[in-house]
Design a protein around this motif. Structure first.
Motif, mmCIF file in Angstrom:
data_model
loop_
_atom_site.group_PDB
_atom_site.id
_atom_site.type_symbol
_atom_site.label_atom_id
_atom_site.label_comp_id
_atom_site.label_asym_id
_atom_site.label_seq_id
_atom_site.Cartn_x
_atom_site.Cartn_y
_atom_site.Cartn_z
ATOM 1 N N PRO A 206 0.789 -1.230 0.000
ATOM 2 C CA PRO A 206 0.000 0.000 0.000
ATOM 3 C C PRO A 206 0.831 1.295 0.000
ATOM 4 O O PRO A 206 0.261 2.363 0.023
ATOM 5 C CB PRO A 206 -0.756 -0.111 1.325
ATOM 6 N N THR A 207 2.142 1.173 -0.003
ATOM 7 C CA THR A 207 2.984 2.369 0.037
ATOM 8 C C THR A 207 2.929 3.069 -1.326
ATOM 9 O O THR A 207 2.800 2.400 -2.344
ATOM 10 C CB THR A 207 4.422 1.944 0.341
ATOM 11 N N ASP A 208 3.028 4.398 -1.349
ATOM 12 C CA ASP A 208 3.001 5.053 -2.658
ATOM 13 C C ASP A 208 4.417 5.261 -3.200
ATOM 14 O O ASP A 208 5.411 5.031 -2.508
ATOM 15 C CB ASP A 208 2.168 6.341 -2.641
ATOM 16 N N CYS A 209 4.511 5.703 -4.458
ATOM 17 C CA CYS A 209 5.798 5.743 -5.164
ATOM 18 C C CYS A 209 6.834 6.612 -4.439
ATOM 19 O O CYS A 209 7.997 6.233 -4.323
ATOM 20 C CB CYS A 209 5.620 6.268 -6.579
ATOM 21 N N VAL A 210 6.391 7.774 -3.949
ATOM 22 C CA VAL A 210 7.333 8.701 -3.319
ATOM 23 C C VAL A 210 7.888 8.090 -2.036
ATOM 24 O O VAL A 210 9.102 8.107 -1.781
ATOM 25 C CB VAL A 210 6.626 10.039 -3.009
ATOM 26 N N VAL A 211 6.970 7.529 -1.241
ATOM 27 C CA VAL A 211 7.386 6.984 0.049
ATOM 28 C C VAL A 211 8.306 5.783 -0.135
ATOM 29 O O VAL A 211 9.320 5.653 0.555
ATOM 30 C CB VAL A 211 6.146 6.618 0.896
ATOM 31 N N ILE A 212 7.997 4.926 -1.096
ATOM 32 C CA ILE A 212 8.830 3.730 -1.247
ATOM 33 C C ILE A 212 10.231 4.131 -1.702
ATOM 34 O O ILE A 212 11.225 3.540 -1.296
ATOM 35 C CB ILE A 212 8.198 2.690 -2.218
#
Lengths: 199, 532
Positions: free
Chosen positions: B304-310
């Motif tokens: 569920p993590t988004d692109c920026v956070v990952i």
């Protein structure tokens, strides 16, 4: 060496020799070897800058693919400037990288470098330490740049204060240039420079 | 036997795919997969030829609408993310401005540059310039029909030979500013900027540029001129087939990268290009090499993590792990005098060499109060007084928090890397059972489905840790961690049941699979950002 590169360099060499800048002694170019792959350039420090009165020697290496790729240029004379490495003499200038155009010449390169000495771009630094000093302590930057010009490029401004601080470090067994570099970096704070050297 | 099992295995492969895409819960998802399945994503895998066809259709469309060359159309589409409508609108509104921003035309009309190497030849350039410069300046000032502006600029064929059709100029010799040689005028080519160079220089220049991987961004050779060289001039002057191929490959890459609906499959040596009408962080599985990746960022799928956070998480992991591990594992501050202590052996009863304080290495509490409950303090607890602690302690607390999440992330990642081994072991066990006459091979197939589902759940669980790490404390984080814990518990149950499945009775296991998958979807539905 590709034919085109040689014929271009020969022609440019003549161009620089004929140019009015050479008459005014502001730029100079000479050959290092017979293969035309390595040249030595020289530019005068522009007036109204801390580099005024200095002569700066440049190493110019001409690649096989010249003029479709830029010449490789670096300062041999040590210089204190935000866009030139105080350690290696490497230059950060767009026309020597991505913005090189095949129709540019050695003359335009030398003149652009002279212009770079007159107008530093501290936001796009090659030497972060110098750039920081330029932005944060401009008066100190001016003094350091003039001092370096005096020592390495034959500039007119002598700073006895700098010399005595360098002497103090030399007395501790530090190489003169290393002492100068560390003091310049530490904004001529002798205590910090010593700490830096001996920690 | 071995041939048989090979065949059986490849059958399984299909089953995995089917199970998730159109599998058992089909009757539920048929309602509207977009609403019921948070990971639902429509995409197609295309070959290079199919994409070329797709791009060419766009080019031809623009070609017919605006009556411009395909070469020019490609540049305009590249600059406008292949949005035909935008190009057409801009073109109709102000063709001149469009051509300048797309670097087809120079910002300042007419440049008759004095040639730095051979000033005497600049006269020729002016001679050439006259005919078009008149119409150029008029079309700029009057701003009449854009089509006329184009034609008068000679943009329709995007480049000019300096002396088309001979005449007086072609008889004359001209100096090329690049190679510094004199040549006949008809050997010269220039773009709309009017900078003329000889044919050989252009082609050598193109070769060096293509060699460096530059294609659609090749510009004019004149200093400070940013006019772009369109495809047709490159392909006219570059004759070596190798270089032509390279140019076309690089240009194709640029086209695909500028197209918002297209993504290269990141699988090694995979030629597939994935197309989806929506750009969002959903999972794509390449039909050719089976690589799974996030459509938006091209990294491993990370719900569920988004692109920026990952990305932040992965950078952090790459940067910090070593130092962080060492500091966290080896040093602590004395709870009384806050001096930093590295424990290099011995027991947990510490005597600070600085202030002589007796304390417990595990919980940092006073040793005297410990008594016999010593092992209670091996549990990880948040320090509620963290704000009052020294910077050292705070930094360490931050590292501790990071490592807490990192270890779990790493753990699940390692479990997943062992997936193939798990499947191999499973197959061996099934073979054994079948040999002993306990059910047929087909009876045991459900275990493979279960293992695949387990891997899928574990994968999502792995990616919940970066999400949690960057989440701010609060009720939402509490809910997230609650659901995460639920998912983790069900995954462990499922793993346990798969390892110990002794009968062909699948009721219990299927029930467990259903629970685990439901936990997973619930978590994704609640927390996976649906960003478009």
């Amino acid at each position: 060496m590709a034919n085109m590169a040689v014929s271009r360099i020969k022609r440019e060499f003549k161009e620089v020799m004929r140019s009015e800048e050479i008459v005014q002694c502001s730029i100079k170019i000479e050959l290092i070897n017979d293969s035309w792959t390595e040249l030595r350039g020289e530019i005068a420090g522009p007036p109204d800058t801390p580099y005024e009165g200095g002569k700066f020697v440049l190493e110019i290496k001409v690649p096989e693919t010249y003029p479709f790729n830029p010449p490789k240029v670096r300062f041999i004379t040590k210089i204190w400037h935000p866009n030139i490495s105080s350690v290696t003499g490497a230059i950060c200038l767009d026309i020597l990288k991505d913005n090189w155009a095949a129709a540019m010449t050695l003359r335009t390169v030398l003149l652009s470098l002279q212009a770079l000495l007159a107008a530093a771009e501290p936001d796009d630094p090659q030497d972060a330490v110098v750039a920081y000093q330029y932005k944060d302590k401009y008066q100190l930057f001016l003094m350091t740049a003039k001092h370096w010009t005096n020592i390495y490029a034959g500039g007119p401004h002598k700073f006895t204060e700098c010399d005595s601080k360098i002497q103090r470090l030399k007395d501790m067994g530090i190489d003169e240039h290393d002492a100068r570099a560390v003091l310049s970096k530490e904004n001529w704070d002798l205590e910090k420079a010593t700490e830096n050297l001996f920690s | 036997m071995s041939a048989d099992s090979d065949m059986e295995y490849s059958d399984n492969d299909c089953e995995y795919d089917d199970y998730y895409n159109s599998g058992e819960d089909c009757d539920v998802e048929r309602l509207d997969p977009k609403k019921t399945d948070p990971e639902y994503f429509e995409f197609v895998c295309l070959t290079v030829e199919e994409v070329e066809k797709l791009l060419n259709e766009s080019v031809e469309k623009l070609n017919t609408i605006l009556e411009i060359t395909p070469s020019l159309a490609k540049v305009l589409l590249l600059e406008h993310q292949w949005d035909n409508q935008v190009v057409v609108d801009k073109y109709r509104k102000d063709a001149n401005a469009l051509l300048i921003t797309a670097r087809i035309k120079p910002p300042n009309p007419l440049l008759s540059i004095p040639d730095p190497l051979a000033p005497s030849t600049s006269k020729d350039a002016v001679v050439f310039g006259t005919s078009s410069s008149v119409s150029r300046s008029s079309s700029c000032s009057n701003d009449d029909s854009p089509r006329n502006a184009l034609i008068s600029l000679g943009i329709c064929n995007t480049y000019n030979t300096v002396a088309p059709g001979g005449g007086i100029i072609s008889q004359r010799c001209q100096m090329c500013p690049v190679c510094a040689s004199s040549q006949m005028g008809d050997k010269f080519f220039s773009l709309s900027c009017g900078h003329a160079f000889c044919k050989d220089c252009w082609s050598t220049f193109f070769d060096t540029q293509i060699f460096q991987g530059i294609s659609t961004q090749i510009g004019c050779m004149a200093p400070m001129c940013n006019v772009r060289v369109p495809e047709d001039l490159v392909l006219t002057l570059v004759t070596r087939p190798v270089m032509r191929d390279k140019y076309q490959q690089f240009a194709f890459k640029d086209y695909v990268k500028s197209h918002p609906q297209l993504r290269f499959c990141p699988g090694p040596n995979c030629q597939i290009i994935v197309r989806s009408p929506e750009v969002c962080a959903k999972r794509v599985i390449c039909t050719s090499c089976h690589t799974s990746f996030c459509f938006k960022c091209g990294m491993d799928y990370h719900a569920p993590t988004d692109c920026v956070v990952i990305k932040k998480w992965l950078t952090k992991c790459a940067d910090d792990s070593e130092t962080a591990n060492y500091i966290s594992a080896n040093t602590k501050d004395c709870p009384k005098c806050h001096i930093c202590i590295e424990k290099n052996g011995g027991c947990n009863h510490m005597l600070c060499f600085n202030c002589k304080h007796d304390f417990c290495w595990m919980c940092l509490g006073d040793w005297k109060t410990h008594g016999s409950e010593y092992y209670e303090c091996s549990r990880y607890k948040d320090n509620p007084n963290i704000a009052n602690e020294s910077v050292h302690v705070q930094a360490r607390e931050a590292l501790k928090k990071y490592l807490h999440y990192y270890e779990r992330w790493e753990n699940h990642s390692k479990s997943l890397q062992l997936e193939q081994q798990t499947i191999d072991r499973l197959r061996d066990r099934i073979n054994e059972k079948v040999m002993k006459g306990r059910g047929t091979w087909i009876d045991w197939q459900y275990l493979f489905n279960a293992a695949a589902l387990l891997a899928k759940c574990r994968y999502t669980l792995q990616y919940t840790y970066p999400y949690a790490y960057f989440m701010e404390s609060g009720s939402r984080k509490d809910l997230f961690e609650y659901q995460q814990a639920q998912l983790e518990a069900e995954i462990e149950n499922l793993s346990w049941k798969i390892e110990r499945a002794e009968t062909t009775d699948l009721g219990d296991l299927e029930n467990q699979m259903d629970i685990a998958e439901k936990r997973r979807t619930t978590l994704l539905k609640d927390f996976f950002p649906v960003d478009f």
